[in-house]
Design a protein around this motif. Sequence first.
Motif, short mmCIF file in Angstrom:
data_model
loop_
_atom_site.label_atom_id
_atom_site.label_comp_id
_atom_site.label_asym_id
_atom_site.label_seq_id
_atom_site.Cartn_x
_atom_site.Cartn_y
_atom_site.Cartn_z
N VAL A 56 0.86 -1.18 0.00
CA VAL A 56 0.00 0.00 0.00
C VAL A 56 0.90 1.23 0.00
O VAL A 56 1.82 1.32 0.81
N ALA A 99 -2.00 7.34 12.49
CA ALA A 99 -1.32 6.41 11.60
C ALA A 99 0.10 6.26 12.11
O ALA A 99 0.83 7.24 12.23
N LEU A 132 -2.88 5.40 1.51
CA LEU A 132 -3.30 5.18 2.90
C LEU A 132 -3.93 6.44 3.47
O LEU A 132 -5.02 6.40 4.07
#
Length: 233
Positions: free
Chosen positions: A12, A30, A17
Motif C-alpha cells: 500500500v 497512523a 493510505l
Amino acid sequence: MLACFQGLIGHVEIPDLFTFVHLGRRTGVAELTQADQLTRVFFQKGNPVFAISDKEGLRLGDLLVRFGRITRKDLDRCVARHRVGGPHLGQVFVSEGLVTLDDLTSHLKVQISEVIFDTFSWSEGTFAFYDDVSPPPDAVTLQMDIQNLLMEGVRRIDERGRLAEVFPDLDAVVEVFGNRESLRENLTLTPEEWRILFLIDGRRSLREVCQLAGNADELASLEVLNRLLGGNL
C-alpha cells in the motif's frame, strides 16, 4: 490498543493510505515504521493535525536551526528546560523570545508537512491505524488540508526523480568555476542563487550545501544548484 487496519508499506502506498483515512473522515493516528524510524501522523476527521518523527532533521528544533531562526546552543538550552508533561518545546522557544507565536505556528505547519512528505518516499516498512487516539497532551495541533499535502507530495516525488538523474550522488563535492568576485561583477543572480553559490567552496558536498542553505527540503536547494549547473557555474 488494537489497530483497525494495518499492513506493509509497498503493498500500500502512503498517499493511498492517507487518502483512505481522509475519505473515511477518520480520527486517530497512523503509525508508520521502517528500519530505525518511527513516524506518527494524527488525524481529526480525515485531516492531519499533528505529526512527529524520530528521524534526525525532522524535529521542530532541527528545522529552526536549519532556517537560521535559532542556534544549536539555543536549542540545547531549550531542550534542557523542556519537561515531559510540560509545555510543548515550541512554546519554550516562544517563552525564551527566540520566535513569536505566529512564527511558531508557521514553522509547525512546515514541520508537520515535512514529516508527512518524508513518508511518501518510503518503499518498505509497516503501517497501522488506530482509531480515537489523540495527539500528546503537549502537542500544538493545526488544521492541515490533506489534499494539498498529497498534491505537493506527488510533485516532490516527480521532482526528486528528475533531480536524482542530474545529481545521483549527494555526497559528491562541488566547486565553482571562476573567481567569485569576478562572477559577482558580471552575473545577475537571485539572492537565493548567490547564497547557495557562496556555500560552494570545493570542500562541501551537495548534501552539506543543501543542509546549510536553510530550506526545509533539499529539493529547493538542488533546483537552484541545477540552475547554476546549467549556467556552467
